[in-house]
Write a protein that holds these residues in place. Structure first.
Motif, PDB file in Angstrom:
ATOM      1  N   SER B  82       0.828  -1.203   0.000  1.00 20.41           N
ATOM      2  CA  SER B  82       0.000   0.000   0.000  1.00 20.41           C
ATOM      3  C   SER B  82       0.864   1.255   0.000  1.00 20.41           C
ATOM      4  N   GLY B  83       0.455   2.202  -0.819  1.00 24.95           N
ATOM      5  CA  GLY B  83       1.168   3.469  -0.850  1.00 24.95           C
ATOM      6  C   GLY B  83       2.394   3.473  -1.739  1.00 24.95           C
ATOM      7  N   LYS B  86       0.931   2.503  -7.050  1.00 21.14           N
ATOM      8  CA  LYS B  86       0.250   1.784  -8.133  1.00 21.14           C
ATOM      9  C   LYS B  86      -0.876   2.636  -8.727  1.00 21.14           C
ATOM     10  N   SER B  87      -1.712   3.183  -7.846  1.00 23.64           N
ATOM     11  CA  SER B  87      -2.819   4.001  -8.342  1.00 23.64           C
ATOM     12  C   SER B  87      -2.269   5.225  -9.057  1.00 23.64           C
ATOM     13  N   THR B  88      -1.248   5.803  -8.477  1.00 21.92           N
ATOM     14  CA  THR B  88      -0.642   6.985  -9.084  1.00 21.92           C
ATOM     15  C   THR B  88      -0.174   6.659 -10.494  1.00 21.92           C
ATOM     16  N   HIS B 248      -4.319  -6.228  -4.896  1.00 18.07           N
ATOM     17  CA  HIS B 248      -3.597  -6.570  -3.672  1.00 18.07           C
ATOM     18  C   HIS B 248      -3.554  -8.071  -3.476  1.00 18.07           C
TER      19      HIS B 248
HETATM   20  N1  LIG Z   1      -3.945  13.222  -4.047  1.00 19.23           N
HETATM   21  C1  LIG Z   1      -2.781  13.006  -3.396  1.00 19.23           C
HETATM   22  N2  LIG Z   1      -2.170  14.031  -2.778  1.00 19.23           N
HETATM   23  C2  LIG Z   1      -1.005  13.835  -2.132  1.00 19.23           C
HETATM   24  N3  LIG Z   1      -0.389  12.683  -2.055  1.00 19.23           N
HETATM   25  C3  LIG Z   1      -0.933  11.614  -2.638  1.00 19.23           C
HETATM   26  C4  LIG Z   1      -2.184  11.740  -3.352  1.00 19.23           C
HETATM   27  N4  LIG Z   1      -2.493  10.524  -3.844  1.00 19.23           N
HETATM   28  C5  LIG Z   1      -1.512   9.698  -3.456  1.00 19.23           C
HETATM   29  N5  LIG Z   1      -0.563  10.340  -2.733  1.00 19.23           N
HETATM   30  C6  LIG Z   1       0.649   9.745  -2.180  1.00 19.23           C
HETATM   31  O1  LIG Z   1       1.332   9.088  -3.210  1.00 19.23           O
HETATM   32  C7  LIG Z   1       1.829   7.849  -2.743  1.00 19.23           C
HETATM   33  C8  LIG Z   1       1.329   6.737  -3.641  1.00 19.23           C
HETATM   34  O2  LIG Z   1      -0.072   6.655  -3.526  1.00 19.23           O
HETATM   35  P1  LIG Z   1      -0.958   5.667  -4.369  1.00 19.23           P
HETATM   36  O3  LIG Z   1      -2.369   6.015  -4.140  1.00 19.23           O
HETATM   37  O4  LIG Z   1      -0.481   5.667  -5.758  1.00 19.23           O
HETATM   38  O5  LIG Z   1      -0.622   4.287  -3.670  1.00 19.23           O
HETATM   39  P2  LIG Z   1      -1.194   2.842  -4.007  1.00 19.23           P
HETATM   40  O6  LIG Z   1      -0.032   2.025  -4.397  1.00 19.23           O
HETATM   41  O7  LIG Z   1      -2.318   2.925  -4.951  1.00 19.23           O
HETATM   42  O8  LIG Z   1      -1.684   2.398  -2.592  1.00 19.23           O
HETATM   43  P3  LIG Z   1      -2.969   1.499  -2.231  1.00 19.23           P
HETATM   44  O9  LIG Z   1      -2.590   0.115  -2.563  1.00 19.23           O
HETATM   45  O10 LIG Z   1      -3.125   1.688  -0.774  1.00 19.23           O
HETATM   46  O11 LIG Z   1      -4.098   1.998  -3.035  1.00 19.23           O
HETATM   47  C9  LIG Z   1       1.388   7.699  -1.306  1.00 19.23           C
HETATM   48  O12 LIG Z   1       2.474   8.034  -0.482  1.00 19.23           O
HETATM   49  C10 LIG Z   1       0.288   8.698  -1.155  1.00 19.23           C
HETATM   50  O13 LIG Z   1       0.303   9.234   0.125  1.00 19.23           O
END
Ligand SMILES: Nc1ncnc2c1ncn2[C@@H]1O[C@H](COP(=O)(O)OP(=O)(O)OP(=O)(O)O)[C@@H](O)[C@H]1O
Ligand SMILES: [Mg+2]
Lengths: 429, 295
Positions: B82-83, B86-88, B248
């Protein structure tokens, strides 16, 4: 392992009591608050209702009117203009004298005539204009009583007041009693009040002019402030890039909402009347001024409503390739509409009750004619209330209260419309 | 945030200190595309290529130098703790990050060789070509029919009511939802169950006939049966679409994807054929993650 558990449970039990007590207390506060508010509302409404109720009724006197050819059209011209300009007051006086033949003195006759409204001649004039064949005939006609006679008949002027300080003297009371006895006195629903404009004579004064004035003013206000306010809010909330400039705008809009309304009146006077030379006392100018005042309220309410729309809806639409404007128009705005309408109605209600800024642009003038459009001089309900409250005649007291009731009814209708619209928008989802 | 995470990871994987993790990252990264290229020929063409992608949220770097090739008509799974970004990463591909004000994207992302961050590219068109299904089902508060019809309508894909009906029906069929909603097409989409809503969102996405579908944890709110349905669906959709899915669940990645990318702390650690990544991971962080030692 069990020991700590039982002690935890005991601790929870102990804390439960104070929590329940707090809950009860809080409920009690809530109920007391609502009850207090209700009591005030009931007292206020019932006092206005008690005072204003009378104004919805009107005393009328029945007289046998001789539509004499000699008075109306002695030369038998048959010309409408001549007939319209005839001395109808004389017809009333003749009828009164015929009813009370022993009244001879000029002063007495004057007092007798004072029982009937001066508007009675217009009533007769209209009758003849509608039906010229009346000339020469005799008819029983219910004429509007004068304000004082009306007040006496409704019991607002007591008999036991000393004659000198009474608006109506003993002779007049005797005449009224005689009329009453012969069934020539009645109380009827006051149509005049709901169909005419203001007048110096309380029995001729009506609220319709102010209702039309208020409606025209509010229409102008709504047409200007709603689209502008919603568009501005959508731009600020959904489309603009947040920067120092938008922050500055936001602060200013919030401040605008807090500016005392009279300042908007001064602005209207300076800009719309003195510079742009728009007509004085006109609903157009009143509407513009109130729109300026309502605009920030609508912006703030709309922004709050837009913020409350879940971001997932925007993401869904954007993800499908909707353009920013499509996202707003197809999804966000319809979902925010109930909130926007609530805010708008709050702003419009405030505008409806506003008088101070309108005084500045001359809407306080004494206006008899019903406004025909937004450019005609007009007054509005709160200003009319203010004007009547300021009048010395006893008969205007009930008019003031009745006008307040009309204002409240106007408000209720506006709110009901908003509720219906809101329901409609909510149903769609 | 990411620093804290690094420390947690460090304590769980005692062979490495957090500092080494970050220092080592670029080396692994550079190696990855080479790995992809040295794999046997006869593979499908590249649909999306990302090179040197850095994403910042304000001063926070969420992705560092990500190079990744997505092949046509394949399912690519993105996994990682998590974090890790991936979503980014997913949101970079259809420029959904544009709407986040403090978000900055560097590097190049190409779709069929065209830079999607080019000034000449219209995001509206881009998002019509790259559809998205979100983690939480988010149907519009409209009827089921209108939900699916919305995309084709705004893009002017259909000219008649009948054509629209047809698109809606085929999309619902493809999403495996039609049989369940046939009699209630004009009832609100929000009245469906979670799994049905998610399939409705998939139907809505494919109604626009995109080339690529991005799915961000599409099954995270669903029960195993609904999940199995959607996995089946993904496998069918693969024939016509390029799919990138964030998940996940290791099992899900193993079941539905042909290629898997493992992200860690904003870095693409490992990328390759799913089978290879799960059976013989080259990086010990991948190994640790898929065997459940951290993440
Ligand atoms: N809108 C936002 N503003 C600021 N920081 C963000 C934002 N979205 C994501 N982040 C930061 O970018 C990083 C990556 O986030 P992301 O959402 O891509 O993670 P993820 O891999 O999708 O996690 P998860 O599996 O929990 O969904 C994290 O540290 C998060 O705090
Ligand atoms: Mg995520």
């Amino acid at each position: 392992m069990t020991a700590p558990n039982t002690s935890t449970s005991a601790l929870i039990t102990a804390s439960l009591r104070s929590r329940h007590a707090a809950e009860k207390r809080f409920r009690a506060y809530g109920i007391i608050a609502i009850a207090t508010a209700l009591v005030f509302l009931v007292v206020l409404l019932s006092s206005i209702l008690a005072k204003g109720y009378g104004a919805f009724f009107q005393t009328q006197i029945s007289l046998s009117i001789v539509f004499s050819q000699d008075v109306i059209d002695p030369k038998k011209t048959g010309d409408g203009q001549v007939i319209a300009r005839a001395n109808y007051q004389k017809l009333v006086r003749n009828a009164l004298q015929a009813r009370f033949p022993h009244v001879k003195k000029r002063r007495e006759i004057k007092k007798l005539s004072a029982l009937v409204s001066r508007g009675a001649r217009r009533q007769l004039q209209a009758m003849v204009a509608n039906d010229p064949s009346l000339i020469g005939a005799t008819r029983r006609v219910w004429l509007t009583a004068s304000g004082d006679a009306d007040m006496f008949n409704k019991g607002a002027i007591a008999r036991d007041i000393p004659e000198k300080t009474r608006r109506i003297n003993d002779r007049q009371i005797a005449w009224l009693d005689a009329l009453e006895e012969s069934g020539a006195l009645r109380k009827r629903f006051n149509v005049t009040f709901f169909t005419t404009g203001d007048s110096r004579e309380p029995e001729q004064a009506g609220i319709w002019g102010a209702i039309v004035g208020s409606a025209l003013t509010l229409v102008v206000t709504l047409i200007l402030s709603f689209p502008l306010g919603v568009t501005a809010a959508v731009y600020l909330e959904e489309l603009s890039v947040k920067n120092r400039w938008t922050d500055f705008l936001e602060v200013n809009i919030n401040n605008m909402a807090a500016v005392p309304s009279i300042i908007y009146g001064l602005l209207g006077l300076a800009v719309f009347l003195n510079v742009m030379h728009l007509p004085r006392s006109a609903p157009l100018v009143g509407g513009i001024v109130l729109a300026l005042m309502t605009f920030p309220t609508i912006i703030i309410a709309t922004r709050a409503a837009l913020k409350a729309v879940p971001p997932s809806i925007r993401e869904a639409a954007r993800g499908l390739g909707a353009s920013p404007v499509q996202v707003v128009l197809h999804h966000v705005l319809p979902l925010a509409m109930p909130g926007i309408l609530t805010g708008t109605i709050i702003g419009m209600s405030r505008a409806l009750g506003e008088s101070a800024p309108l005084l500045m642009i001359g809407m306080v003038a004494f206006i008899v004619d019903i406004p025909q459009g937004p450019f005609d001089p007009a007054t509005v309900l709160p200003v009319q209330i203010y004007l009547w409250a300021d009048s010395p005649e006893r008969a205007f007291v009930e008019k003031t209260a009745a006008a307040t009731l009309v204002l409240l009814a106007f408000l209720v209708i506006m709110n009901a419309t908003a509720v219906i619209l809101r329901r409609k928008f909510e149903k769609r989802w | 945030m990411s620093k804290q995470e690094a420390q947690v990871v460090g304590t769980q994987a005692p062979q490495e200190t957090p500092r080494e993790t970050t220092r080592e990252a670029p080396r692994v990264n550079i190696a990855m595309p080479n790995n992809g290229q040295t794999e046997p020929a006869g593979k499908k063409p590249v649909k999306i290529r990302t090179a040197g992608v850095n994403v910042f949220y304000g001063d926070n770097q969420a992705l560092t130098e990500v190079d990744l090739d997505i092949r046509e008509n394949e399912v690519t799974a993105l996994i990682g703790p998590s974090g890790c970004g991936k979503s980014t990463y997913l949101r970079c591909l259809n420029r959904m990050n544009d709407t986040i004000e403090e978000c900055r994207v560097e590097g190049t992302v190409t779709l069929d060789g065209e830079d999607i961050y080019d000034r000449a590219v219209d995001v509206v068109h881009l998002r019509a070509r790259i559809g998205m299904v979100f983690q939480k089902p988010n149907p519009f508060p409209k009827s089921i029919y209108d939900n699916v019809a919305y995309g084709p309508q705004i893009h002017g894909l259909v000219s008649s009511r009948d054509a629209l009906d047809e698109v809606v029906m085929t999309s619902l069929t493809k999403a495996g939802l039609l049989n369940e909603v046939r009699d209630r097409l004009h009832e609100p989409g929000t009245g469906l169950s979670g799994g049905q809503q998610q399939r409705l969102c998939i139907a809505r996405a494919i109604a626009v006939n995109p080339e690529v579908i991005l799915m961000d944890e599409p099954c995270s709110a669903l029960d195993p049966i609904a999940t199995a349905r959607i996995e089946e669906l993904i496998d069918e959709l693969r024939q016509n679409y390029t799919i990138i899915i964030v998940t996940h669940s290791m099992q899900q990645a193993a079941r539905v994807s042909q290629r898997t990318a493992f992200f860690h702390l904003g870095v693409l650690v490992e990328f390759g054929d799913t089978e290879r990544v799960f059976t013989s991971p080259r990086d010990e962080r991948t190994q640790g993650y898929i065997t459940g030692r951290f993440g």
